[in-house]
Design a protein around this motif. Sequence first.
Motif, PDB file in Angstrom:
ATOM      1  N   SER A 727       0.858  -1.170   0.000  1.00 38.01           N
ATOM      2  CA  SER A 727       0.000   0.000   0.000  1.00 38.01           C
ATOM      3  C   SER A 727       0.899   1.225   0.000  1.00 38.01           C
ATOM      4  O   SER A 727       1.891   1.271   0.727  1.00 38.01           O
ATOM      5  CB  SER A 727      -0.890  -0.026   1.239  1.00 38.01           C
ATOM      6  N   ASP A 749      -0.992  10.935  11.657  1.00 43.05           N
ATOM      7  CA  ASP A 749      -2.293  10.639  11.058  1.00 43.05           C
ATOM      8  C   ASP A 749      -2.133   9.793   9.803  1.00 43.05           C
ATOM      9  O   ASP A 749      -2.897   8.854   9.575  1.00 43.05           O
ATOM     10  CB  ASP A 749      -3.028  11.943  10.689  1.00 43.05           C
ATOM     11  N   LEU A 750      -1.141  10.142   9.018  1.00 43.09           N
ATOM     12  CA  LEU A 750      -0.889   9.401   7.785  1.00 43.09           C
ATOM     13  C   LEU A 750      -0.687   7.916   8.087  1.00 43.09           C
ATOM     14  O   LEU A 750      -1.309   7.048   7.489  1.00 43.09           O
ATOM     15  CB  LEU A 750       0.331   9.989   7.073  1.00 43.09           C
ATOM     16  N   ASN A 753      -3.938   6.344   9.696  1.00 42.95           N
ATOM     17  CA  ASN A 753      -5.004   6.155   8.709  1.00 42.95           C
ATOM     18  C   ASN A 753      -4.683   5.013   7.760  1.00 42.95           C
ATOM     19  O   ASN A 753      -5.576   4.263   7.360  1.00 42.95           O
ATOM     20  CB  ASN A 753      -5.221   7.439   7.901  1.00 42.95           C
ATOM     21  N   LYS A 756      -5.446   1.912   9.548  1.00 40.89           N
ATOM     22  CA  LYS A 756      -6.901   1.729   9.645  1.00 40.89           C
ATOM     23  C   LYS A 756      -7.471   1.220   8.327  1.00 40.89           C
ATOM     24  O   LYS A 756      -8.342   0.353   8.312  1.00 40.89           O
ATOM     25  CB  LYS A 756      -7.571   3.068   9.998  1.00 40.89           C
ATOM     26  N   SER A 757      -6.972   1.780   7.240  1.00 41.37           N
ATOM     27  CA  SER A 757      -7.435   1.342   5.923  1.00 41.37           C
ATOM     28  C   SER A 757      -7.123  -0.129   5.696  1.00 41.37           C
ATOM     29  O   SER A 757      -7.931  -0.870   5.150  1.00 41.37           O
ATOM     30  CB  SER A 757      -6.752   2.158   4.829  1.00 41.37           C
ATOM     31  N   LEU A 758      -5.933  -0.531   6.132  1.00 38.63           N
ATOM     32  CA  LEU A 758      -5.548  -1.928   5.951  1.00 38.63           C
ATOM     33  C   LEU A 758      -6.488  -2.836   6.731  1.00 38.63           C
ATOM     34  O   LEU A 758      -6.949  -3.856   6.227  1.00 38.63           O
ATOM     35  CB  LEU A 758      -4.107  -2.150   6.418  1.00 38.63           C
ATOM     36  N   PHE A 760      -9.479  -2.270   7.559  1.00 37.36           N
ATOM     37  CA  PHE A 760     -10.798  -2.285   6.938  1.00 37.36           C
ATOM     38  C   PHE A 760     -10.797  -3.177   5.698  1.00 37.36           C
ATOM     39  O   PHE A 760     -11.674  -4.008   5.510  1.00 37.36           O
ATOM     40  CB  PHE A 760     -11.206  -0.860   6.564  1.00 37.36           C
ATOM     41  N   LYS A 761      -9.771  -3.030   4.887  1.00 39.19           N
ATOM     42  CA  LYS A 761      -9.718  -3.781   3.637  1.00 39.19           C
ATOM     43  C   LYS A 761      -9.645  -5.276   3.866  1.00 39.19           C
ATOM     44  O   LYS A 761     -10.161  -6.055   3.082  1.00 39.19           O
ATOM     45  CB  LYS A 761      -8.478  -3.370   2.844  1.00 39.19           C
ATOM     46  N   LEU A 762      -8.962  -5.639   4.935  1.00 37.71           N
ATOM     47  CA  LEU A 762      -8.723  -7.062   5.152  1.00 37.71           C
ATOM     48  C   LEU A 762      -9.713  -7.656   6.145  1.00 37.71           C
ATOM     49  O   LEU A 762      -9.497  -8.728   6.679  1.00 37.71           O
ATOM     50  CB  LEU A 762      -7.279  -7.275   5.626  1.00 37.71           C
ATOM     51  N   ARG A 763     -10.822  -6.938   6.382  1.00 40.96           N
ATOM     52  CA  ARG A 763     -11.733  -7.359   7.440  1.00 40.96           C
ATOM     53  C   ARG A 763     -12.328  -8.741   7.211  1.00 40.96           C
ATOM     54  O   ARG A 763     -12.680  -9.423   8.151  1.00 40.96           O
ATOM     55  CB  ARG A 763     -12.840  -6.326   7.629  1.00 40.96           C
TER      56      ARG A 763
END
Lengths: 1017, 357
Positions: A727, A749-750, A753, A756-758, A760-763
């Motif tokens: 990513s 934050d970078l 975030n 967090k995105s990871l 979410f994507k791999l949930r």
Amino acid sequence: MPGKLKVKIVAGRHLPVMDRASDLTDAFVEVKFGNTTFKTDVYLKSLNPQWNSEWFKFEVDDEDLQDEPLQITVLDHDTYSANDAIGKVYIDIDPLLYSEAATVISGWFPIYDTIHGIRGEINVVVKVDLFNDLNRFRQSSCGVKFFCTTSIPKCYRAVIIHGFVEELVVNEDPEYQWIDRIRTPRASNEARQRLISLMSGELQRKIGLKVLEMRGNAVVGYLQCFDLEGESGLVVRAIGTACTLDKLSSPAAFLPACNSPSKEMKEIPFNEDPNPNTHSSGPSTPLKNQTYSFSPSKSYSRQSSSSDTDLSLTPKTGMGSGSAGKEGGPFKALLRQQTQSALEQREFPFFTLTAFPPGFLVHVGGVVSARSVKLLDRIHNPDEPETRDAWWAEIRQEIKSHAKALGCHAVVGYSESTSICEEVCILSASGTAAVLNPRFLQDGTVEGCLEQRLEENLPAGCGFCHIPYDELNMPFPAHLTYCYNCRKQKVPDVLFTTIDLPTDATVIGKGCLIQARLCRLKKKAQAEANATAISNLLPFMEYEVHTQLMNKLKLKGMNALFGLRIQITVGENMLMGLASATGVYLAALPTPGGIQIAGKTPNDGSYEQHISHMQKKINDTIAKNKELYEITPPEISEEIIGSPIPEPRQRSRLLRSQSESSDEVTELDLSHGKKDAFVLEIDDTDAMEDVHSLLTDVPPPSGFYSCNTEIMPGINNWTSEIQMFTSVRVIRLSSLNLTNQALNKNFNDLCENLLKSLYFKLRSMIPCCLCHVNFTVSLPEDELIQVTVTAVAITFDKNQALQTTKIHVEKSLQRASTDNEELLQFPLELCSDSLPSHPFPPAKEHLESASSNSGIPAAQRAVTVEKASPMGEGNFRNRSAPPCANSTVGVVKMTPLSFIPGAKITKYLGIINMFFIRETTSLREEGGVSGFLHAFIAEVFAMVRAHVAALGGNAVVSYIMKQCVFMENPNKNQAQCLINVSGDAVVFVRESELEVVSTQQPTANCQPSCTGGEVTT
Amino acid sequence: MTSELDIFVGNTTLIDEDVYRLWLDGYSVSDAVALRVRSGILEQTGATAAVLQSDTMDHYRTFHMLERLLHAPPKLLHQLIFQIPPSRQALLIERYYAFDEAFVREVLGKKLSKGTKKDLDDISTKTGITLKSCRRQFDNFKRVFKVVEEMRGSLVDNIQQHFLLSDRLARDYAAIVFFANNRFETGKKKLQYLSFGDFAFCAELMIQNWTLGAVDSQVDDMDMDLDKEFLQDLKELKVLVADKDLLDLHKSLVCTALRGKLGVFSEMEANFKNLSRGLVNVAAKLTHNKDVRDLFVDLVEKFVEPCRSDHWPLSDVRLFLNQYSASVHSLDGFRHQALWDRYMGTLHGCLLRLYHD
């Protein structure tokens, strides 16, 4: 004439349309090796040409075989004008040069063009016939095996671990040559790709020679990097650990018989003479580096301080040495002497390994690191890269002396890196000071008795924590206690290392990823002034990163860091620091104390209240984390700790008080008047921010864990589903009044975030763990921050017992349902063997269907496609739709880990080391920067997979994206990206299939082709 | 702080079914994010809107890159860039070629040309399906049509082979291609009550019995074009209504057999000649392209509507049609039994399917 390279061009497919008039292509192929070129016939008017060429034969030196890549160019024939290039394939034939690896390279390769990306595929077969060469003065090193894996590869045994090998080669960067002004971007990119390919071949050959000189036969933990120094040139450097490896004869007789007896012969001599080569220790050069050695405790000692080029200070070397034997008793002394003699013959007793054979690692001292700021100058003579060599030699010397100060003779988990901005370069090296068991380092004549004593003396699971240095003459202030495991030896209160968690270590609870992030603004400056400014900032950065790590560790209620990697990145107007590590609670180390907050103005009532509020929040967080990571150390009865262990050597003044708070042991505190690091003083807003930022790190959502080591401590029931990903994020800072705080917040934050995105994507993979999370920061431009993350998500099972029965039931069900298709599917199953056959846990499917019924409008006409988990590479066998049954692309797994869960690696096929450049002049049309880079990374993955498949493999382990340099110029609608990846191509077999096959054909010599080697047709 | 670049690339390409559906439905990224937020995903996962935005963008980019391959599904199977498990590939293809009932009813039987494409705006407004989705569906129809026209062999097989669709979907596409090729009128107001399924059912019967492929499996376009000779021959059936004796005999045979069995006997008896004339005239007219196009309009007008206005139950329609077709075999003066069966066998099935409210 020691080798004959044979190449056959079979066919092409999905070629692009090169002739607009006919919508077809008249393609032919040029095959080039060294200075020899062959051509195929032109296959007229087809996008799927069948050349079926003769065997093109190149008779070459093995030196060339190692250096040169095979270059295949696909062109469109044009009668009236110049032929148009469609694209190229570079094939590294190195894997064909050593026994036990691949014997043939055969398969579909993506045809790659640096401007257009992948344009169709070409089917190529490559073979090498090697002749034995008895020339003793040969320049080639065919036969030396290379592994990226930083542990002893799974199907080998280490006979001797010789030690550090390094090499670097330099050249002019074609991008900066005068000719670049007149040639096309494509020509320039291709010149660069080819040069780097050549240079890495040469580098590998030279390292191989060093290994042969040391009488080894392999390089483990091979790490090769490029430094794009711009105007001043291109440096390719590599480090690794030379070893003598022995192939394990697998009891399952699973491995194919070795290819040819003659090849095998080559290896034997290296095993016979185990005397390590004696290197005279290099003269100690005056140290001009800025260096810091991390101690396992809270402070760090600055060994020397100087700027880049003009100032120099001689450091106090050998601080901790000479103290051997005082505390450890006669055994320790003996051990130390043994190790010392084995290691001191080496210039640099460094090991790039991060995991070791049992018993290898005796004690760990702590992290040692050194950095140095250099001004780049043009490399005048590429053949003698002395400056660069000298720079690294200085740093390594520095590391060595730090290790000595910690009472250690070796450095493990060693790595080197650079960060370049314009003409300033920061060189960094770090590792973990350690005491090693000599038995792997040389011929084991004294091994017998020593080994026994070792095992008696070192209780499993805590030995490596015991301090290697002398407690009366410690190199830094630390709080020592008796080991909480064996209660005989001293341990520090915290331990920082760059290695993986030793497999025998006793850990309580689970681990977690801990990151320290930091930015510092810097004035723009030129040359020397710039270097000086950076040099002055570095110590502060190191200190703060270290403090942040320590605080976060405490906040997690843990006491040790593994896999620590601190990256300092230099930009035009700022410096970035990013430290990642995996925190764990080692049972042998004391429980960490909490974090105390102290205010400066104790009289203010509301302020006091605020402080106590913060304190409460911190205490709550610690408690919550302990619960989250299941850190429940066994209640240590106060008596045991309180009462002295009846031992004659015990000195009463070293007894610890009962309280856990770490600032109470005063006898040991050598740093007079030093404030305890765990007391945070809130004296200004900065500190306030710090405390806040401590508390803003959000734990991963439930069901997720993350670590940057190979595996997650505390989880061992992995299931077979893995997903490797990369990513990339780039943010633009608003340039107006940037402050350090704002910068820190942005950076923080970078990273948060991104994580967090990871998650979410791999949930859909929950429960799962992100392993080997590797963050890389770069500052491509003034206001841009780029973060690249590569990691692998692995599912695990919360309830394994339950699962196995379910799998069993489901499998039998599947078998019943596909009974009548059995015959038809048989060959398919063979080539899809690499697919995990595990069905997904039922719980997950529920979750899945719940989420997909979540009120998405517009009912499509019902399409009956059976539900599959979005990640699933499985479900192959119970798939009902017949149309895809003729799929011929085999699955190739990629992972940054050295293993594949639920599978056994049966063969290493060779190293994959690829470098690609992609450029575009139509950025908007390709979907902007995101579209461009997304496509490029997907293409890089595809090319890696294709090469592995062509070698007959079905996975890449120890995969790493070493470089991802991205540059854009949106105004000109242009962008360019360079990516360098490497890894080990392997063949693996599922454990479940291993059983089946071995029972079915106990005598047969099962070739890898039946386990996924036959991935292309 | 603005995100300049934000990507996620997995070794196995991640496919989120929900997002795929939103993409197929033609929603913009921001609309898709809004819809996902409404589905409660944020609460379920504890994610933030920014995360959702980034995730949606990422998936959209992936789908955009995959779209080129989806246009020729076998390419998706052989390509090397995206590693997608076979079950997922099948899902991607199947969903991409799936279509909306409301949309297909609008274009069924229309020429798949640029002209129709221009009307997509109106169709979009009328059906509430986004223009983007309409375009995809239209382009799919057209693409399949282009590939399989002038091809030998079974239409369904050809579609399945070149587009790797499931059997069900391939049959639907066969119907769409067949209707587009023969330009059957389906849009008239009186046909609005019919579903795509009704037409697809009829199409399948007609492909099986009325096309060239029904007699010869070695010609191009065998399943797409109606058997011209057969249509020509259908004129011969006219005798059934033109010859008064034959018509009376036919009527009496049917009435005798159905007396007491039919709830609507008297209505049937009264209407027999009209119905029979209608059915036979439809057959006789099929020589003209124009009348072929109006086949369904005629069937509904001449048969379905009269019966419906007399409130025939479906069971009675079935009994009547059985008897009506069978009785012809007992008509000694009628020589075109085989032709009648080829015509009526198909029509029988179609009429039953078309007969509903």
